[in-house]
Scaffold this motif. Structure first.
Motif, short mmCIF file in Angstrom:
data_model
loop_
_atom_site.label_atom_id
_atom_site.label_comp_id
_atom_site.label_asym_id
_atom_site.label_seq_id
_atom_site.Cartn_x
_atom_site.Cartn_y
_atom_site.Cartn_z
N ARG A 45 0.80 -1.23 0.00
CA ARG A 45 0.00 0.00 0.00
C ARG A 45 0.83 1.27 0.00
N TRP A 46 2.08 1.22 0.43
CA TRP A 46 2.83 2.44 0.71
C TRP A 46 4.00 2.68 -0.23
N ILE A 47 4.17 1.88 -1.26
CA ILE A 47 5.32 2.02 -2.16
C ILE A 47 5.36 3.41 -2.80
N SER A 48 4.29 3.84 -3.41
CA SER A 48 4.26 5.14 -4.10
C SER A 48 4.46 6.30 -3.14
N ASP A 49 3.84 6.22 -1.97
CA ASP A 49 3.97 7.31 -1.00
C ASP A 49 5.41 7.48 -0.55
N PHE A 50 6.11 6.37 -0.32
CA PHE A 50 7.49 6.48 0.15
C PHE A 50 8.43 6.86 -0.99
N LYS A 51 8.10 6.48 -2.21
CA LYS A 51 8.89 6.95 -3.36
C LYS A 51 8.80 8.47 -3.43
N LYS A 52 7.58 9.01 -3.34
CA LYS A 52 7.38 10.46 -3.38
C LYS A 52 8.08 11.15 -2.21
N ALA A 53 8.18 10.46 -1.08
CA ALA A 53 8.79 11.04 0.12
C ALA A 53 10.32 11.10 0.03
N GLY A 54 10.90 10.33 -0.90
CA GLY A 54 12.34 10.37 -1.06
C GLY A 54 13.06 9.08 -0.72
N CYS A 55 12.32 8.01 -0.56
CA CYS A 55 12.92 6.70 -0.29
C CYS A 55 13.67 6.23 -1.54
N ASP A 56 14.89 5.74 -1.35
CA ASP A 56 15.68 5.20 -2.46
C ASP A 56 15.69 3.68 -2.46
N MET A 57 15.59 3.09 -1.28
CA MET A 57 15.59 1.64 -1.14
C MET A 57 14.43 1.25 -0.24
N TYR A 58 13.51 0.45 -0.76
CA TYR A 58 12.31 0.04 -0.05
C TYR A 58 12.51 -1.41 0.37
N CYS A 59 12.80 -1.63 1.65
CA CYS A 59 13.07 -2.97 2.17
C CYS A 59 11.87 -3.42 2.99
N PHE A 60 11.12 -4.39 2.49
CA PHE A 60 9.93 -4.88 3.18
C PHE A 60 10.21 -6.24 3.81
N HIS A 61 9.36 -6.64 4.73
CA HIS A 61 9.47 -7.95 5.36
C HIS A 61 8.67 -8.98 4.57
N TRP A 62 9.31 -10.10 4.28
CA TRP A 62 8.66 -11.20 3.58
C TRP A 62 7.39 -11.61 4.32
N GLU A 63 7.46 -11.69 5.65
CA GLU A 63 6.30 -12.13 6.45
C GLU A 63 5.12 -11.18 6.28
N ALA A 64 5.41 -9.90 6.20
CA ALA A 64 4.33 -8.91 6.02
C ALA A 64 3.72 -9.04 4.63
N ALA A 65 4.57 -9.26 3.64
CA ALA A 65 4.07 -9.35 2.26
C ALA A 65 3.11 -10.52 2.10
N VAL A 66 3.49 -11.70 2.56
CA VAL A 66 2.64 -12.87 2.32
C VAL A 66 1.39 -12.87 3.18
N ASN A 67 1.32 -12.02 4.18
CA ASN A 67 0.13 -11.96 5.04
C ASN A 67 -0.69 -10.70 4.81
N SER A 68 -0.39 -9.95 3.75
CA SER A 68 -1.12 -8.70 3.49
C SER A 68 -1.89 -8.78 2.18
N THR A 69 -2.70 -7.77 1.94
CA THR A 69 -3.46 -7.73 0.69
C THR A 69 -2.60 -7.15 -0.42
N SER A 70 -3.08 -7.26 -1.63
CA SER A 70 -2.35 -6.74 -2.78
C SER A 70 -2.76 -5.31 -3.13
N ALA A 71 -3.36 -4.60 -2.18
CA ALA A 71 -3.76 -3.22 -2.42
C ALA A 71 -2.56 -2.38 -2.81
N ARG A 72 -2.76 -1.47 -3.76
CA ARG A 72 -1.64 -0.67 -4.29
C ARG A 72 -1.60 0.74 -3.71
N THR A 73 -2.64 1.16 -2.98
CA THR A 73 -2.66 2.49 -2.38
C THR A 73 -3.27 2.37 -0.98
N PRO A 74 -3.05 3.37 -0.12
CA PRO A 74 -3.63 3.30 1.23
C PRO A 74 -5.15 3.20 1.25
#
Length: 184
Positions: free
Chosen positions: A72-101
Motif C-alpha cells: 500500500r505504501w510504495i508510491s507514498d514512500f517513493k514520493k517522500a524520497g525513499c531510495d531503497m524500499y526494504c519490506f518484510h517477507w512475512e508482512a508481504a505474504v500476510n497482506s493484501t495486494s492493495a496498491r494504495t492506502p
C-alpha cells in the motif's frame, strides 16, 4: 550534514551525516508493536539530505518497512524520497495486494496471487517499477528457505537488490552466497 529546524523557532541544528546510507525504520504498530513515523516525516528529513549521485551512494535512504501492508505504501514512500524500499517477507505474504492506502481488496481463501494476497516477487517488481532499489528482510524466526524462490527465480525485475537476514553463524554461508550476486 543533516540540518533540522525546530518547529515554531528559527533555530536550526546541524548533524554530521556519518553513514552513507541512513537507515530509516518505519514501524506501523501492527506488524511490530512499536510505532515510528510515516512518509511525511521522511519527506521532511529528505529535504535536508542530498540525493545520492551513485547507486547506494551517500544520502541513499534505506527505508526498512516494518509494516503490515507494504504494498500500500510504495508510491507514498517513493514520493517522500525513499531510495531503497526494504519490506518484510512475512508482512508481504500476510497482506493484501492493495496498491494504495485507500484501495480495498477482497481476500478470499489463503495463499498469494489470485486470492488478493501480496506476492513478494510481485512486490519487488513494483518497487523496481517505481525506480527504487528493493530489499527483503525476514524475522529471526523465519526459515531462510522462504527466500530461495525469490533469489533463484531468474526474472531480474523480481530479484531483490538487497537481502537483509538475521546474522548468525548458521547463516554465514548463505550471506556469502547472496553477496556473490552482481550489482544491477
Amino acid at each position: 550534514m543533516l540540518s533540522l529546524t525546530r518547529p515554531n523557532t528559527a533555530h536550526t541544528t546541524t548533524f554530521p551525516l556519518t553513514t552513507p546510507t541512513p537507515l530509516v525504520d518505519i514501524m506501523d504498530g501492527h506488524f511490530v508493536p512499536n510505532l515510528t513515523f510515516g512518509a511525511p516525516v521522511v519527506t521532511a528529513i529528505r529535504s535536508h539530505v542530498s540525493r545520492p549521485t551513485t547507486r547506494l551512494g551517500r544520502g541513499t535512504f534505506d527505508c526498512h518497512m516494518m509494516i503490515a501492508e507494504p504494498s500500500r505504501w510504495i508510491s507514498d514512500f517513493k514520493k517522500a524520497g525513499c531510495d531503497m524500499y526494504c519490506f518484510h517477507w512475512e508482512a508481504a505474504v500476510n497482506s493484501t495486494s492493495a496498491r494504495t492506502p485507500s484501495e480495498k481488496v477482497e481476500v478470499e481463501g489463503k495463499g498469494a496471487g489470485k486470492s488478493g494476497k501480496t506476492s513478494p516477487r510481485e512486490l519487488v517488481k513494483r518497487v523496481h517499477e517505481e525506480g527504487m532499489l528493493a530489499g527483503v528482510a525476514i524475522k529471526p524466526g523465519t526459515d531462510v528457505e522462504v527466500l530461495w524462490d525469490m533469489l533463484d527465480c531468474g526474472v531480474k525485475e523480481e530479484v531483490p537488490d538487497v537481502r537483509s537476514l538475521p546474522t548468525t553463524q548458521l547463516l554465514q554461508p548463505l550471506l556469502r552466497w547472496t553477496n556473490t550476486f552482481p550489482p544491477r
